[in-house]
Design a protein around this motif. Sequence first.
Motif, mmCIF file in Angstrom:
data_model
loop_
_atom_site.group_PDB
_atom_site.id
_atom_site.type_symbol
_atom_site.label_atom_id
_atom_site.label_comp_id
_atom_site.label_asym_id
_atom_site.label_seq_id
_atom_site.Cartn_x
_atom_site.Cartn_y
_atom_site.Cartn_z
ATOM 1 N N ASN A 35 0.804 -1.214 0.000
ATOM 2 C CA ASN A 35 0.000 0.000 0.000
ATOM 3 C C ASN A 35 0.844 1.276 0.000
ATOM 4 O O ASN A 35 0.313 2.364 0.084
ATOM 5 N N SER A 118 0.204 2.604 5.822
ATOM 6 C CA SER A 118 -0.998 2.484 5.006
ATOM 7 C C SER A 118 -1.418 3.852 4.489
ATOM 8 O O SER A 118 -1.250 4.862 5.168
ATOM 9 N N ASN A 119 -1.971 3.851 3.282
ATOM 10 C CA ASN A 119 -2.639 5.032 2.738
ATOM 11 C C ASN A 119 -3.838 4.516 1.964
ATOM 12 O O ASN A 119 -3.690 3.978 0.875
ATOM 13 N N LYS A 120 -4.991 4.672 2.568
ATOM 14 C CA LYS A 120 -6.232 4.246 1.930
ATOM 15 C C LYS A 120 -7.149 5.445 1.812
ATOM 16 O O LYS A 120 -7.528 6.046 2.824
ATOM 17 N N ASN A 121 -7.467 5.813 0.585
ATOM 18 C CA ASN A 121 -8.369 6.935 0.307
ATOM 19 C C ASN A 121 -7.937 8.231 0.994
ATOM 20 O O ASN A 121 -8.758 8.969 1.523
#
Length: 181
Positions: A35, A118-121
């Motif tokens: 991610n 993490s990088n989600k949205n």
Amino acid sequence: FKQKTAYEIRLSLVGSEMCIRDRLSLIFAFNLNANIDPNDFETLKQLEGKWVGTLERTNETTDSFILEFSISSNGSAILEESNTGGTEMLTIFNYQNDELLLTHYCGLMNKPVSKLTSNKNGKLIFKTDDEMSGLSLKKDTYVTSWEIDLLPDDENKILYKYTVSGPDGVAFVASAEMNKI
């Protein structure tokens, strides 16, 4: 070190000569960074400017909270200067060796170094690397994680959250809705 694609990794494996332990380690390492994107650092640059809000902690205390982000060192570092109820602190973000790092010079008189996990949205999560930081939860109290939610639908608002932990567990979680001014 260049991160390989799953296809490149598959081509470089020598089937029966590679033991199961090595396969599992490779799969784990690949998935751990799955991610992480070098563009995450460029994305953080949109924070440049001044942000204000109220920091609310789970120990029922609040403070005025000011963040000022600037791009420095020929574009290779993002400097975050924070003021929490009069306590000034400094955080530097940089992309190094295929990792997005956060180094925080804390009012608790220590320096946690965290890695983007993490990088989600647009929600970036950093976890402190105890070994890189020279810190231990058995004896030290420090920021163990950060969350910066860039709120893709509103470029003038972010959610900022961090957790402080120590020998007795989580000391508090602090969060603020920040507005760009």
